[in-house]
Design an enzyme around this catalytic site. Structure first.
Site, PDB file in Angstrom:
ATOM      1  N   ASP A 152       0.827  -0.984  -0.075  1.00 29.77           N
ATOM      2  CA  ASP A 152       0.040  -0.098   0.052  1.00 29.77           C
ATOM      3  C   ASP A 152       1.039   1.397  -0.014  1.00 29.77           C
ATOM      4  O   ASP A 152       1.893   1.311   0.863  1.00 29.77           O
ATOM      5  CB  ASP A 152      -1.104   0.017   1.065  1.00 29.77           C
ATOM      6  CG  ASP A 152      -2.018  -1.204   1.198  1.00 29.77           C
ATOM      7  OD1 ASP A 152      -2.074  -1.729   0.288  1.00 29.77           O
ATOM      8  OD2 ASP A 152      -2.387  -1.466   2.259  1.00 29.77           O
ATOM      9  N   ASP A 181      -0.299  -3.448  -4.569  1.00 33.38           N
ATOM     10  CA  ASP A 181      -1.616  -3.379  -3.795  1.00 33.38           C
ATOM     11  C   ASP A 181      -2.548  -2.281  -3.953  1.00 33.38           C
ATOM     12  O   ASP A 181      -2.601  -1.835  -5.049  1.00 33.38           O
ATOM     13  CB  ASP A 181      -1.501  -4.004  -2.386  1.00 33.38           C
ATOM     14  CG  ASP A 181      -2.986  -4.573  -2.088  1.00 33.38           C
ATOM     15  OD1 ASP A 181      -3.852  -4.778  -2.628  1.00 33.38           O
ATOM     16  OD2 ASP A 181      -3.137  -4.965  -0.620  1.00 33.38           O
ATOM     17  N   ASP A 185      -5.499   2.880   1.736  1.00 30.51           N
ATOM     18  CA  ASP A 185      -6.232   1.657   1.981  1.00 30.51           C
ATOM     19  C   ASP A 185      -6.457   1.922   3.790  1.00 30.51           C
ATOM     20  O   ASP A 185      -5.532   2.735   4.551  1.00 30.51           O
ATOM     21  CB  ASP A 185      -5.641   0.313   2.346  1.00 30.51           C
ATOM     22  CG  ASP A 185      -5.726  -0.481   0.787  1.00 30.51           C
ATOM     23  OD1 ASP A 185      -6.308   0.389   0.040  1.00 30.51           O
ATOM     24  OD2 ASP A 185      -5.492  -1.596   0.806  1.00 30.51           O
ATOM     25  N   ARG A 234     -11.826  -0.065  -7.464  1.00 32.25           N
ATOM     26  CA  ARG A 234     -11.712   0.271  -5.862  1.00 32.25           C
ATOM     27  C   ARG A 234     -11.411   1.849  -5.802  1.00 32.25           C
ATOM     28  O   ARG A 234     -10.157   2.267  -5.341  1.00 32.25           O
ATOM     29  CB  ARG A 234     -10.731  -0.382  -5.098  1.00 32.25           C
ATOM     30  CG  ARG A 234     -10.974  -2.059  -4.818  1.00 32.25           C
ATOM     31  CD  ARG A 234     -10.116  -2.622  -4.026  1.00 32.25           C
ATOM     32  NE  ARG A 234     -10.335  -4.044  -3.956  1.00 32.25           N
ATOM     33  CZ  ARG A 234      -9.559  -4.905  -3.112  1.00 32.25           C
ATOM     34  NH1 ARG A 234      -8.488  -4.361  -2.610  1.00 32.25           N
ATOM     35  NH2 ARG A 234      -9.747  -5.985  -3.160  1.00 32.25           N
TER      36      ARG A 234
END
Length: 501
Positions: A152, A181, A185, A234
């Site tokens: 991340d 990734d 997040d 996302r």
């Protein structure tokens, strides 16, 4: 990653813009980050300069306590080679990641020619009141080499409160199969967060709120005036909780966009979606989420047919819930969103913001303390370094450790590179409460980030940036070390003076 290709429009934007000195938290936090007591970061605390990841950790560890406010101005490239673990009672750091763990009241802001975290993520855990501003984080991997932060770019987890991330650029070079990734997040009880005026691009995953369908303790997140470009999905994925998503520009979303699921509720207004697929809905699950929509523009957006695990909001998105937002905000018209976001979003854009009428504005810089202490001409008292012993590390050719304790400003010690240690030591303990570091003539400003360490116990007495007078709680010790963790060129220490009071 089908359809994934390197985007170009965002990379070209602002290439000719002059670099200006950023001001910490200019304009103040917005959105949900203003709730729960507000987000002020390191306001009111010391300001230090760091050019390495180790120096960032040293600044955190050198505070009086884990909640002592601090603003860390970062310039240069932060990478695995210059980011080590630093220990201390006010920090909990690790190598290979910028670790903001079990701390509060911190601002990290890029200044000068900019700050780039290269293959190195920023991890926020068990922390509160954090501001990250005007930095680029790129190519953080969870597999391959090197790895950092679970892949991340910026990750928050485990009881995180009040984070404002503003004017940052978060980017990857592919998706999970390439080792990357999420870009942004939040999970395991993260609340009151705002992401504003930022660019997220060239990634499989923009970011998530909640790591699984059962992780519904996150929420109160605002996304505004951000550019999402060349991303598979996302933007964000929201599991439970509430998000306010307005005035964002979405370009080339390949698989899905805002994915509200597992009972989540999103207020989605005045955004511009272009050349994308399934930009809003519930995807890849049968556990529905909800949305309130108003004022959005859908430009060349395609929609899938509904299925057991997919419920696209389009082709004619309608509200299926209402979301009440507890703060005031100004909405730009959706038609101008691509242009105003192009001019303001991302690092090194001068922290420009919209005036609410589709025009970019440069905020008035907030005065911040100088990160370089003033050198005192004569501190008074007896210089305990005269006649003492000395040693260190990384000694350059032609210099001597003894040059820092001879009372002669024309001689100096310099490390072999940009970092190194120099110590003053005595045969028996001395009580010291003040140190003066004097640079050699012509080298003023060369010393960057530093730590002052009790050579007897290893405890960090103080950390900061630049030469000058350093005061700290009177300490009995037989060795004291000035540890240079960042500098411009080869620093030159003419005198390392020590005083009892």
């Amino acid at each position: 990653m089908s359809g994934w290709a390197l985007g170009t429009s965002a990379a070209a934007v602002g290439a000719a813009l002059p670099v200006i000195q950023a001001s910490a938290a200019a304009g103040g936090a917005t959105g949900y980050a203003t709730g729960n007591g507000g987000t002020t970061g390191g306001a009111g605390g010391q300001t230090v300069r760091a050019t390495t990841g180790t120096a960032i950790h040293a600044a955190l560890c050198g505070r009086a306590g884990s909640s002592t406010p601090i603003t860390i101005e970062v310039e240069g490239t932060i990478n695995h080679g210059n980011t080590g673990k630093v220990s201390g009672p006010s920090c909990n750091t690790a190598a290979g990641v910028i670790e903001l763990k079990q701390i509060s009241n911190v601002t990290i802001i890029g200044v000068g020619n900019g700050a780039v975290f290269d293959q190195l993520g920023i991890h926020i855990r068990d922390s509160s009141n954090i501001i990250i501003q005007n930095v680029t984080v790129r190519n953080v991997k969870k597999s391959g080499s090197p790895t950092s932060n679970g892949g991340d770019a910026i990750g928050m987890e485990s009881t995180v409160r009040n984070v404002w991330v503003d004017h940052v650029t978060l980017e990857a070079s592919g998706g999970e199969s390439e080792g990357f990734d999420g870009l942004f997040d939040m999970k395991d009880d993260t609340q009151y967060v705002t992401l504003s005026y930022s660019t997220l691009r060239n990634s499989g995953r923009g970011g998530l709120i909640g790591s699984s369908e059962s992780d519904r303790s996150n929420g109160f997140i605002t996304f505004h005036h951000n550019l999402y470009e060349n991303i598979d999905s996302r933007t964000p994925l929201l599991r439970g909780g509430i998000a306010h998503i307005y005035n964002n520009s979405y370009v080339n979303l390949h698989e899905s966009g805002i994915n509200s699921r597992a009972g989540a509720r999103a207020k989605v207004e005045n955004n511009y979606f272009k050349d994308s697929k399934d930009v809003l809905g519930t995807f890849y699950t049968s556990e529905a989420g909800y949305w309130q929509v108003a004022g959005n523009i859908f430009d060349n957006v395609t929609w899938s047919a509904p299925g057991s695990d997919n419920a696209p909001a389009g082709p004619n998105p309608q509200s299926n819930t209402t979301v009440s937002v507890p703060y005031s905000y100004s909405l730009d018209g959706a038609s101008c969103v691509p242009d105003i976001v192009r001019q303001t979003a991302g690092a090194d854009k001068g922290l420009r913001v919209s005036n609410g009428s589709c025009s970019p504005q440069t905020p008035t810089p907030t005065a911040t303390p100088t990160p370089t202490p003033t050198v005192t001409p004569s501190p008074g008292g007896t210089n305990l370094s005269i006649g003492a012993g000395s040693d260190g590390s990384s000694k350059a050719d032609g210099t001597s450790y003894g040059n820092v304790r001879d009372g002669n400003l024309s001689t100096y010690w310099s490390p072999a590179g940009s970092t190194g240690d120099i110590s003053i030591k005595w045969s028996s303990a001395r009580t010291v409460s003040r140190v003066v570091i004097r640079e050699a003539s012509g080298s003023a400003g060369g010393i960057g980030a530093w730590q002052l360490v009790n050579g007897t116990t290893g405890a960090v007495l103080k950390s900061g940036s630049g030469a000058g007078t350093i005061t700290f709680t009177a300490t009995s010790l037989s060795k004291i070390t000035f540890k240079i963790t960042g500098s411009t060129g080869a620093p030159k220490v003419a005198e390392f003076e020590t005083y009892a009071g």
